[in-house]
Design a protein around this motif. Sequence first.
Motif, short mmCIF file in Angstrom:
data_model
loop_
_atom_site.label_atom_id
_atom_site.label_comp_id
_atom_site.label_asym_id
_atom_site.label_seq_id
_atom_site.Cartn_x
_atom_site.Cartn_y
_atom_site.Cartn_z
N ALA A 10 0.75 -1.26 0.08
CA ALA A 10 -0.06 0.09 0.04
C ALA A 10 0.99 1.21 -0.05
O ALA A 10 0.60 2.18 -0.77
CB ALA A 10 -0.82 -0.08 1.06
N PHE A 11 2.10 1.31 0.67
CA PHE A 11 2.89 2.47 0.93
C PHE A 11 3.35 2.62 -0.43
O PHE A 11 3.66 3.81 -0.95
CB PHE A 11 3.85 2.25 2.10
CG PHE A 11 4.87 3.40 2.17
CD1 PHE A 11 4.48 4.64 2.53
CD2 PHE A 11 5.97 3.11 1.65
CE1 PHE A 11 5.51 5.46 2.48
CE2 PHE A 11 7.05 4.05 1.27
CZ PHE A 11 6.65 5.41 2.00
N SER A 12 4.10 1.71 -0.95
CA SER A 12 4.65 1.63 -2.18
C SER A 12 3.68 2.24 -3.45
O SER A 12 4.08 2.83 -4.29
CB SER A 12 5.23 0.27 -2.64
OG SER A 12 6.19 -0.10 -1.96
N PHE A 13 2.31 1.51 -3.40
CA PHE A 13 1.41 1.95 -4.33
C PHE A 13 1.18 3.21 -4.11
O PHE A 13 1.25 4.07 -5.28
CB PHE A 13 0.25 1.37 -4.31
CG PHE A 13 -0.80 1.77 -5.08
CD1 PHE A 13 -0.91 1.53 -6.53
CD2 PHE A 13 -2.18 2.47 -4.61
CE1 PHE A 13 -1.87 1.96 -7.46
CE2 PHE A 13 -3.06 2.92 -5.34
CZ PHE A 13 -3.17 2.77 -6.81
N VAL A 14 0.98 3.93 -3.17
CA VAL A 14 0.53 5.55 -2.72
C VAL A 14 1.77 6.29 -3.27
O VAL A 14 1.65 7.54 -4.15
CB VAL A 14 0.53 5.77 -1.56
CG1 VAL A 14 0.25 7.07 -1.34
CG2 VAL A 14 -1.10 5.03 -1.17
N SER A 15 3.07 5.79 -2.92
CA SER A 15 4.32 6.51 -3.34
C SER A 15 4.46 6.61 -4.84
O SER A 15 4.94 7.77 -5.59
CB SER A 15 5.40 6.10 -2.67
OG SER A 15 5.92 4.85 -3.07
N HIS A 16 4.06 5.47 -5.45
CA HIS A 16 4.34 5.42 -6.91
C HIS A 16 3.48 6.16 -7.66
O HIS A 16 3.70 6.82 -8.57
CB HIS A 16 4.47 3.93 -7.59
CG HIS A 16 5.56 3.43 -7.31
ND1 HIS A 16 6.14 2.78 -6.37
CD2 HIS A 16 6.59 3.01 -8.22
CE1 HIS A 16 7.17 2.26 -6.59
NE2 HIS A 16 7.56 2.32 -7.65
N VAL A 17 2.06 6.21 -7.06
CA VAL A 17 1.23 7.12 -7.72
C VAL A 17 1.54 8.40 -7.61
O VAL A 17 1.27 9.50 -8.62
CB VAL A 17 -0.32 6.87 -7.12
CG1 VAL A 17 -1.32 7.76 -7.68
CG2 VAL A 17 -0.76 5.58 -7.44
N ALA A 18 1.88 8.99 -6.34
CA ALA A 18 2.21 10.43 -6.27
C ALA A 18 3.61 10.89 -7.09
O ALA A 18 3.35 11.85 -7.78
CB ALA A 18 2.68 10.55 -4.77
N TYR A 21 2.43 11.23 -10.61
CA TYR A 21 1.24 12.38 -10.91
C TYR A 21 2.57 13.52 -10.87
O TYR A 21 2.34 14.52 -11.66
CB TYR A 21 0.55 12.73 -9.60
CG TYR A 21 -0.32 13.89 -9.95
CD1 TYR A 21 -1.30 14.17 -10.83
CD2 TYR A 21 -0.05 14.93 -9.14
CE1 TYR A 21 -1.82 15.23 -10.91
CE2 TYR A 21 -0.80 16.15 -9.10
CZ TYR A 21 -1.68 16.35 -10.17
OH TYR A 21 -2.61 17.34 -10.27
N ALA A 40 3.09 0.96 -10.19
CA ALA A 40 2.03 1.38 -9.31
C ALA A 40 0.93 -0.06 -9.44
O ALA A 40 0.38 -0.40 -8.52
CB ALA A 40 1.41 2.53 -9.75
N ALA A 44 -0.22 -2.64 -6.50
CA ALA A 44 -1.52 -2.86 -6.29
C ALA A 44 -2.19 -4.11 -6.28
O ALA A 44 -2.73 -4.84 -5.45
CB ALA A 44 -2.46 -1.94 -7.21
#
Length: 88
Positions: A10-18, A21, A40, A44
Amino acid sequence: MNSLLVGVAAFSFVSHVATLYLWYLRGKPPIVLVTWAAYAVFWAYLGVTAFFELEFATVGLAVLLVVVLSLSAVLLHREWWSDRTQYV
């Protein structure tokens, strides 16, 4: 459920999406955006399969990992080639 794996995913997914962007806003080349989007999706997928303890997911995870690694290889090749041609 392996809560450590789900948390890392979850942390890696959020950091990759940020990061994806921010790189989109800075106008990075499309291959960079596609590669980071694949990473990402990989995180996920890993998080979902760990959360629901899906056993059949190893084949899908392997296929997704091959796609991500091949995109990374293309990205590194392009970066290396553009750096090499800049100095010639």
